[in-house]
Write a protein that holds these residues in place. Structure first.
Motif, PDB file in Angstrom:
ATOM      1  N   MET A   1       0.845  -1.200   0.000  1.00  0.00           N
ATOM      2  CA  MET A   1       0.000   0.000   0.000  1.00  0.00           C
ATOM      3  C   MET A   1       0.879   1.248   0.000  1.00  0.00           C
ATOM      4  O   MET A   1       1.814   1.370   0.784  1.00  0.00           O
ATOM      5  N   LYS A   2       0.533   2.166  -0.888  1.00  0.00           N
ATOM      6  CA  LYS A   2       1.377   3.356  -1.033  1.00  0.00           C
ATOM      7  C   LYS A   2       1.081   4.400   0.053  1.00  0.00           C
ATOM      8  O   LYS A   2       1.984   5.085   0.532  1.00  0.00           O
ATOM      9  N   THR A   3      -0.191   4.508   0.427  1.00  0.00           N
ATOM     10  CA  THR A   3      -0.556   5.532   1.408  1.00  0.00           C
ATOM     11  C   THR A   3      -0.293   5.032   2.827  1.00  0.00           C
ATOM     12  O   THR A   3      -0.762   3.967   3.207  1.00  0.00           O
ATOM     13  N   ALA A   4       0.461   5.823   3.589  1.00  0.00           N
ATOM     14  CA  ALA A   4       0.769   5.409   4.964  1.00  0.00           C
ATOM     15  C   ALA A   4      -0.246   5.987   5.947  1.00  0.00           C
ATOM     16  O   ALA A   4      -0.622   5.332   6.923  1.00  0.00           O
ATOM     17  N   LEU A   5      -0.671   7.218   5.697  1.00  0.00           N
ATOM     18  CA  LEU A   5      -1.615   7.866   6.621  1.00  0.00           C
ATOM     19  C   LEU A   5      -2.709   8.582   5.845  1.00  0.00           C
ATOM     20  O   LEU A   5      -2.426   9.345   4.913  1.00  0.00           O
ATOM     21  N   THR A   6      -3.941   8.305   6.221  1.00  0.00           N
ATOM     22  CA  THR A   6      -5.074   9.015   5.618  1.00  0.00           C
ATOM     23  C   THR A   6      -5.938   9.569   6.740  1.00  0.00           C
ATOM     24  O   THR A   6      -6.341   8.826   7.643  1.00  0.00           O
ATOM     25  N   ILE A   7      -6.174  10.854   6.678  1.00  0.00           N
ATOM     26  CA  ILE A   7      -7.049  11.487   7.671  1.00  0.00           C
ATOM     27  C   ILE A   7      -8.221  12.109   6.931  1.00  0.00           C
ATOM     28  O   ILE A   7      -8.035  12.854   5.959  1.00  0.00           O
ATOM     29  N   GLU A   8      -9.423  11.781   7.376  1.00  0.00           N
ATOM     30  CA  GLU A   8     -10.613  12.284   6.683  1.00  0.00           C
ATOM     31  C   GLU A   8     -11.548  12.989   7.652  1.00  0.00           C
ATOM     32  O   GLU A   8     -11.960  12.402   8.667  1.00  0.00           O
ATOM     33  N   ASN A   9     -11.848  14.222   7.336  1.00  0.00           N
ATOM     34  CA  ASN A   9     -12.861  15.022   8.066  1.00  0.00           C
ATOM     35  C   ASN A   9     -12.702  14.946   9.579  1.00  0.00           C
ATOM     36  O   ASN A   9     -13.687  14.762  10.302  1.00  0.00           O
ATOM     37  N   LEU A  10     -11.494  15.113  10.025  1.00  0.00           N
ATOM     38  CA  LEU A  10     -11.213  14.999  11.460  1.00  0.00           C
ATOM     39  C   LEU A  10     -11.500  16.322  12.180  1.00  0.00           C
ATOM     40  O   LEU A  10     -10.985  17.369  11.795  1.00  0.00           O
ATOM     41  N   SER A  11     -12.327  16.237  13.219  1.00  0.00           N
ATOM     42  CA  SER A  11     -12.614  17.422  14.045  1.00  0.00           C
ATOM     43  C   SER A  11     -12.435  17.045  15.505  1.00  0.00           C
ATOM     44  O   SER A  11     -12.645  15.891  15.894  1.00  0.00           O
ATOM     45  N   PHE A  12     -12.045  18.016  16.295  1.00  0.00           N
ATOM     46  CA  PHE A  12     -11.866  17.768  17.730  1.00  0.00           C
ATOM     47  C   PHE A  12     -12.039  19.088  18.469  1.00  0.00           C
ATOM     48  O   PHE A  12     -11.639  20.145  17.979  1.00  0.00           O
ATOM     49  N   ALA A  13     -12.672  19.031  19.633  1.00  0.00           N
ATOM     50  CA  ALA A  13     -12.894  20.264  20.406  1.00  0.00           C
ATOM     51  C   ALA A  13     -12.597  20.025  21.871  1.00  0.00           C
ATOM     52  O   ALA A  13     -12.798  18.936  22.393  1.00  0.00           O
ATOM     53  N   TYR A  14     -12.080  21.062  22.526  1.00  0.00           N
ATOM     54  CA  TYR A  14     -11.927  21.058  23.983  1.00  0.00           C
ATOM     55  C   TYR A  14     -13.109  21.846  24.529  1.00  0.00           C
ATOM     56  O   TYR A  14     -13.108  23.075  24.465  1.00  0.00           O
ATOM     57  N   GLY A  15     -14.100  21.175  24.990  1.00  0.00           N
ATOM     58  CA  GLY A  15     -15.330  21.865  25.395  1.00  0.00           C
ATOM     59  C   GLY A  15     -15.966  22.475  24.159  1.00  0.00           C
ATOM     60  O   GLY A  15     -16.235  21.770  23.191  1.00  0.00           O
TER      61      GLY A  15
END
Lengths: 267, 244
Positions: free
Chosen positions: B1-15
Motif C-alpha cells: 500500500m502506497k498511502t501510509a496515513l489518511t485522515i478524513e474530516n477529522l474534528s476535535f474540540a476542547y469543550g
C-alpha cells in the motif's frame, strides 16, 4: 504470536520497574525505613500501653510488635501502590507514559502489567522487611512466609489498582500530594493495621464500622492470617471484590474514549 | 500500500473550543511532510489523535489501511513516534530503554539486539549504548529516541518538534538523517516544526492554522498559490501574521 507479544511486553514492563527500583537506592531504603521506624519506635513505645487479648489467628498472648507487623506489611504495599501511581502521574506529565500508551497493546493489558510490576516491587520490599523483623524476634511459622505470597499478590494488586484509579483522575502531580493525605492516612489509621477491631469498638462504634468496611483492613487481615498459615475467607473475598471494582474503574478512567482523555477534550 | 496515513474530516474540540476543524490529508510512503503552524494551531492535538492518546468522535484516521479506532493494535504497530518532550527513562541505559521499547512491540530478544545495533550504528550511538540516558546531551537523547521509534520498523514516523532546544549541528544531523530515512526506507514522515530552515526542497508542506488546513502540497505549488517567493512569506500570509 499475539500471546508472545503480550508475554514479552508484560516482562518488559515488570523488568523495567524492577530495574528502576534497584537503581533508585534511596527509594529502596526509604521504603524500608518507614515501616521499621513504626516497628522499632512506635510499636516498642506502645507495647506497654496497649494490651492485646487472644484473637485469631494468634493462639496466645502476643506482643504489640507482633500484632502490628502484618499492618506494616500492608503499609508497605499501600505506600508502594500509591508511589507507583505517583510515578504514573509523573510519567504522564513528563511524557514517558506516552510511549507505553502508544504501543500496540490494549490499555487494560498495559495497566494490568503496570500493576503486576508495582506488586512485584512491593513483594520484594515486604520480604526484606520481614527478614529484618525476623532478627528482631518477630517470627511467624516458616510455612507462613510461603502462604503469605498469594495474599501479598492479591493485596498488592488491590492497593495498586486503587492507586491507578486515583491517578486516572489526577491531571497534575501537585494534586496528587493532596490526595495522598486524604487517602493514605485515613485508609491506614482507620484500619486494623494498628489496633484490633474490638479495641476500636470500645472507643467509637463509628470508627469500628469504618475500619470494618475499609478494604485496607481486609487486606491486612488477609495478610495477618496468611502469615500464620490460615485462610481468612471473608477478607479474601472482600479484597478480591475491591480489586475488581478498583481495576475496572481504573481501566475506564484510562480509556481514551471514556475516561481521563474525554475530560481533557473531545467532541 | 502506497498511502501510509489518511485522515478524513477529522474534528476535535476542547469543550466548546474547536482545536481541529474538518481536517483531511494523506501521506504516502517515502514522503516527508512538514507540518507548520503557529502555537495553538492544533498540531499537538492532531498528533495526540493519530497516536490515540485522544479519541476522536468525528472523522477517520487510517494508518496503512487500518482504522486507528477499530484496528488500533495493527495501526499503532506501524507507527513510530518522537514526542516533543523526552520520553526516555533517565535512570536506565540506552540499551535498557531500547529493549523496553522492543518488548512493548513484542520483538524477540535476539531480533531486538540486532535491530538496536543497526539503528544505533546508523546514528553513531552504538558506542554509548551502556551509558545512562541522563549522561547524554540533548542531541544524543534525540538520536536515541529516533532509533527507538524505528526499532519496530514503522511505516509512518511522527516527529513533534524534535529539534527544539538543540544546537545547530545536532539539528542539522537529525534533519538530514530523517530525510535520508524517508528516501532509503520508503518511510512516511510527518514532522511538526516551527523552523523553516528544516524544510528540504522536495518536502511536502502542510500549513495548519486555527484547526484548519490552510495549504497542502509541494513547496512550488504553495508558493504559487499564495503568490509569494519564500516559504516564510507564504507561511506568514497563510496564517495572517500569527507568529510561528
Amino acid at each position: 504470536m499475539i500471546l508472545m507479544h503480550f508475554w514479552r511486553a508484560m516482562w518488559g514492563i515488570v523488568g523495567r520497574e524492577l530495574l528502576r527500583f534497584l537503581k533508585q537506592k534511596e527509594r529502596f531504603v526509604s521504603a524500608l525505613v518507614r515501616p521499621l521506624i513504626w516497628l522499632f519506635v512506635f510499636a516498642a513505645g506502645f507495647r506497654a500501653a496497649l494490651g492485646l487479648a487472644i484473637t485469631p489467628p494468634y493462639e496466645t498472648y502476643i506482643l504489640y510488635e507482633v500484632y502490628i507487623t502484618p499492618g506494616l506489611v500492608g503499609m508497605i504495599q499501600l505506600f508502594n501502590g500509591m508511589q507507583s501511581s505517583l510515578s504514573m502521574v509523573y510519567d504522564r506529565e513528563m511524557g514517558s507514559m506516552r510511549i507505553l500508551m502508544v504501543c500496540p497493546l490494549p490499555r487494560w493489558f498495559l495497566l494490568i502489567s503496570k500493576l503486576i510490576a508495582g506488586t512485584a516491587v512491593s513483594i520484594l520490599q515486604v520480604y526484606v522487611f520481614l527478614s529484618i523483623a525476623w532478627f528482631y524476634d518477630i517470627q511467624a511459622p516458616l510455612l507462613g512466609y510461603l502462604w503469605l505470597l498469594p495474599a501479598l499478590i492479591l493485596c498488592g494488586l488491590m492497593l495498586g489498582a486503587l492507586g491507578l484509579l486515583l491517578s486516572s483522575f489526577i491531571k497534575q502531580l501537585e494534586n496528587f500530594a493532596g490526595v495522598m493525605n486524604f487517602v493514605i492516612f485515613p485508609l491506614f489509621f482507620m484500619s486494623t493495621a494498628l489496633y484490633p477491631l474490638w479495641k476500636m469498638k470500645e472507643s467509637s462504634t463509628l470508627l469500628h464500622d469504618l475500619a470494618l468496611y475499609n478494604p485496607f483492613s481486609q487486606a491486612v487481615e488477609l495478610i495477618r492470617f496468611a502469615l500464620y498459615g490460615q485462610f481468612n475467607q471473608y477478607a479474601f473475598i472482600y479484597t478480591l471484590v475491591a480489586f475488581l471494582v478498583f481495576m475496572s474503574a481504573a481501566i475506564i478512567g484510562y480509556n481514551p474514549s471514556k475516561g481521563m482523555m474525554t475530560r481533557k477534550g473531545g467532541k | 500500500m502506497k498511502t501510509a496515513l489518511t485522515i478524513e474530516n477529522l474534528s476535535f474540540a476542547y469543550g466548546k473550543k474547536k482545536a481541529l476543524d474538518d481536517v483531511s490529508f494523506s501521506i504516502n510512503r517515502g514522503e516527508c511532510t512538514l507540518l507548520l503552524g503557529p502555537n495553538g494551531a492544533g498540531k499537538s492535538t492532531l498528533f495526540s489523535l493519530i497516536t490515540r492518546l485522544y479519541d476522536s468522535r468525528e472523522g477517520n484516521i487510517n494508518l496503512c489501511g487500518f482504522d486507528i479506532k477499530k484496528q488500533s493494535r495493527e495501526a499503532l504497530g506501524r507507527l513510530g513516534v518522537v514526542f516533543q518532550q523526552t520520553t526516555l527513562d533517565m535512570d536506565l541505559t540506552v540499551l535498557q530503554n531500547l529493549h523496553y521499547h522492543a518488548a512493548l512491540h513484542g520483538i524477540a530478544r535476539k531480533v531486538a539486539n540486532q535491530r538496536i545495533q543497526e539503528e544505533l550504528e546508523r546514528l553513531n550511538m552504538y558506542e554509548r549504548r551502556k551509558e545512562k540516558v541522563r549522561q547524554l546531551n540533548g542531541g544524543h537523547k534525540r538520536r536515541v529516541e529516533i532509533a527507538r521509534a524505528l526499532l519496530h520498523k514503522p511505516s509512518l514516523l511522527l516527529l513533534d518538534e524534535p529539534t527544539v532546544g538543540l544546537d545547530v549541528p545536532s539539528r542539522k544531523s537529525i534533519v538530514e538523517h530523517v530525510h535520508q530515512l524517508a528516501n532509503d526506507n520508503q518511510l512516511a514522515v510527518l514532522w511538526a516544526t516551527h523552523l523553516i530552515d528544516e524544510i528540504y526542497p522536495d518536502d511536502s508542506l502542510l500549513v495548519l492554522h486555527q484547526g484548519q488546513i490552510k495549504a497542502r502540497g509541494s513547496i512550488p505549488s504553495i508558493l504559487k498559490s499564495s503568490n509569494t517567493e519564500t516559504v516564510s512569506d507564504a507561511f506568514y500570509q497563510l496564517t495572517q501574521g500569527a507568529s510561528a
